[in-house]
Design an enzyme around this catalytic site. Structure first.
Site, PDB file in Angstrom:
ATOM      1  N   LYS A  58     -10.887 118.301  64.742  1.00  0.00           N
ATOM      2  CA  LYS A  58     -10.151 117.546  63.713  1.00  0.00           C
ATOM      3  C   LYS A  58      -9.947 118.417  62.470  1.00  0.00           C
ATOM      4  O   LYS A  58     -10.607 119.453  62.304  1.00  0.00           O
ATOM      5  CB  LYS A  58     -10.932 116.277  63.357  1.00  0.00           C
ATOM      6  N   ARG A  81     -19.644 102.539  59.115  1.00  0.00           N
ATOM      7  CA  ARG A  81     -18.223 102.909  59.066  1.00  0.00           C
ATOM      8  C   ARG A  81     -17.481 102.030  60.066  1.00  0.00           C
ATOM      9  O   ARG A  81     -17.466 100.822  59.904  1.00  0.00           O
ATOM     10  CB  ARG A  81     -18.062 104.419  59.352  1.00  0.00           C
ATOM     11  N   TYR A 121      -9.522 130.963  31.711  1.00  0.00           N
ATOM     12  CA  TYR A 121      -9.330 129.778  30.858  1.00  0.00           C
ATOM     13  C   TYR A 121     -10.619 129.325  30.200  1.00  0.00           C
ATOM     14  O   TYR A 121     -11.660 129.215  30.852  1.00  0.00           O
ATOM     15  CB  TYR A 121      -8.809 128.618  31.707  1.00  0.00           C
ATOM     16  N   MET A 150      -6.223 128.318  39.680  1.00  0.00           N
ATOM     17  CA  MET A 150      -5.559 127.819  40.883  1.00  0.00           C
ATOM     18  C   MET A 150      -5.324 128.930  41.912  1.00  0.00           C
ATOM     19  O   MET A 150      -5.476 128.701  43.123  1.00  0.00           O
ATOM     20  CB  MET A 150      -4.217 127.176  40.518  1.00  0.00           C
TER      21      MET A 150
HETATM   22  C1  LIG Z   1     -16.605 114.879  62.647  1.00  0.00           C
HETATM   23  C2  LIG Z   1     -17.288 114.127  63.718  1.00  0.00           C
HETATM   24  C3  LIG Z   1     -18.143 114.790  64.631  1.00  0.00           C
HETATM   25  C4  LIG Z   1     -18.551 116.233  64.479  1.00  0.00           C
HETATM   26  O1  LIG Z   1     -19.587 116.307  63.542  1.00  0.00           O
HETATM   27  P1  LIG Z   1     -20.363 117.685  63.248  1.00  0.00           P
HETATM   28  O2  LIG Z   1     -21.449 117.294  62.322  1.00  0.00           O
HETATM   29  O3  LIG Z   1     -19.363 118.576  62.592  1.00  0.00           O
HETATM   30  O4  LIG Z   1     -20.825 118.216  64.548  1.00  0.00           O
HETATM   31  C5  LIG Z   1     -18.640 114.060  65.689  1.00  0.00           C
HETATM   32  N1  LIG Z   1     -18.356 112.756  65.844  1.00  0.00           N
HETATM   33  C6  LIG Z   1     -17.578 112.083  64.972  1.00  0.00           C
HETATM   34  C7  LIG Z   1     -17.309 110.644  65.186  1.00  0.00           C
HETATM   35  C8  LIG Z   1     -17.030 112.736  63.871  1.00  0.00           C
HETATM   36  O5  LIG Z   1     -16.272 112.062  63.001  1.00  0.00           O
END
Ligand SMILES: *Cc1c(COP(=O)(O)O)cnc(C)c1O
Length: 370
Positions: free
Chosen positions: A36, A132, A262, A310
């Site tokens: 992802k 969640r 800055y 930046m």
């Molecule tokens: C991002 C994610 C992972 C991977 O987590 P890591 O700590 O990077 O291994 C696994 N499962 C879900 C549901 C996630 O959102």
């Protein structure tokens, strides 16, 4: 760095493949490679291919759009996506053979409806304490029963059942594990027998063997970074895949008392040389690391002087012979003498995940393999 380029991130796909191999060996179960967010900033397609090369058998992403992009790139391995827009239709996902993480009754029905005459593949997600998404215990009976019915009539294939841990403490993760096992029992009682039961991400895959089940979802560790505050990549036998570099864009000899960047957060205390590094917070170098980060030029490490802007920041190199075009490394593999990404994360009050994931689109990625 190729000529004419002033900044880049190198991505070592050999390291990604080796890290996946290491985790497969360590866990003894199937690896779902999590790519992802553009492969945590490493590039989703190259990370996916490297992970499959290293023995991963399945890919995981958050959004369906990320999964479809992998299909467009020609990747035909199983892919699952688990975070959906309210009311999202799953026609394209199912048509492209993307497996769906299901966190509600409505999503279950939408997934089944999207399949037409071909059964949609799903992984039922149960809530085990992270707060969640995922099916809460009160919803599980109804969803499991309907999923089993849809499976019997050929509208759905329940490939997996999964949840996600908080990594708060071993006791908290064990409590979640017990809830997961209860959910597995409840699913079995409805006649579901998913082949892929998965709970652990990188942290629990390494630290809690009982959480491995049939597969582990590996994100950060496949990129060679540690999910633990007190264990390094090398401690875990992992190699960081990303290295962030730039070429010195300008050098300037200045007297004592020169204000830098800055707000003049830094003033030189003696005559010195300032080197300009063409990376800034637009590129993911955290502004919160102003005055605290450090870079490597040649064999030496120099501190960031003043605010990170930046597009650029300044390092104070004293009387060392640094010139325009010299290579500057912000982070890479500490086993090769480079600063660790965790040093930047600690300075900025964040975690290694956030630093690599936020390296900006303006930074070209160059694939290497070692
Ligand atoms: C991002 C994610 C992972 C991977 O987590 P890591 O700590 O990077 O291994 C696994 N499962 C879900 C549901 C996630 O959102």
């Amino acid at each position: 760095m190729p000529p004419g380029r002033m900044r880049e991130a190198t991505i070592d796909v050999g390291a990604i493949a080796a890290n996946v191999g290491r985790l497969r060996h360590l866990t003894g179960v199937e690896v779902i490679a999590v790519v992802k967010a553009d492969g945590y900033g490493h590039g989703a397609v190259r990370s996916a291919l490297a992970a499959l090369d290293g023995g991963a058998t399945r890919l995981g992403v958050a959004d369906v759009g990320e999964a479809v992009a992998l299909r467009h790139a020609g990747i035909d391995a199983p892919i699952m996506a688990w975070l959906h827009a309210p009311g999202e239709g799953f026609e394209e996902a199912v048509a492209r053979g993307v497996e769906l993480g299901i966190s509600s009754y409505d999503q279950l029905l939408a997934a089944a409806a999207a399949g037409g005459d071909r059964p949609s593949a799903v992984h039922l997600k149960v809530e085990t304490g992270l707060g969640r998404n995922g099916l809460p215990p009160a919803e599980q009976h109804r969803v499991f029963a309907e999923a089993a019915r849809l499976e019997r009539i050929g509208r759905l294939r329940v490939v997996g059942i999964f949840s996600h841990l908080s990594n708060t403490s071993e006791a908290d993760d064990r409590a979640a594990l017990a809830r997961f096992e209860a959910a597995l029992g409840a699913a079995a009682a409805q006649g579901l027998a998913p082949r892929v039961r998965h709970l652990a991400a990188s942290h629990a895959a390494i630290a809690l063997p009982e959480a491995r089940f049939d597969a582990v979802r590996i994100g950060i560790a496949m990129y060679g970074l540690s999910p633990f505050a007190d264990r390094t990549s090398a401690d875990l036998g992992l190699r960081p895949a990303m290295s962030l570099r730039a070429s010195v864009a300008a050098v300037r000899r200045v007297p004592a008392g020169q204000g830098v960047s800055y707000g003049y957060q830094h003033r030189t205390s003696a005559e010195t040389t300032l080197a300009l590094v063409p990376l800034g917070y637009a590129d993911g170098v955290p502004r919160a690391a102003s005055g605290g980060g450090a870079v490597r030029i040649g064999t030496r490490v120099f501190p960031v002087a003043g605010r990170i802007a930046m597009d650029q920041f300044v390092v104070d190199v004293g009387d060392h012979p640094v010139g325009v075009g010299d290579a500057v490394t912000l982070f890479g593999d500490p086993e090769r003498g480079l600063p660790a990404v965790e040093e930047w994360a600690d300075t900025a009050g964040t975690i290694n995940y956030e630093i690599v994931t936020r390296i900006g689109a303006r930074v070209p990625r160059r694939q290497v393999s070692s």
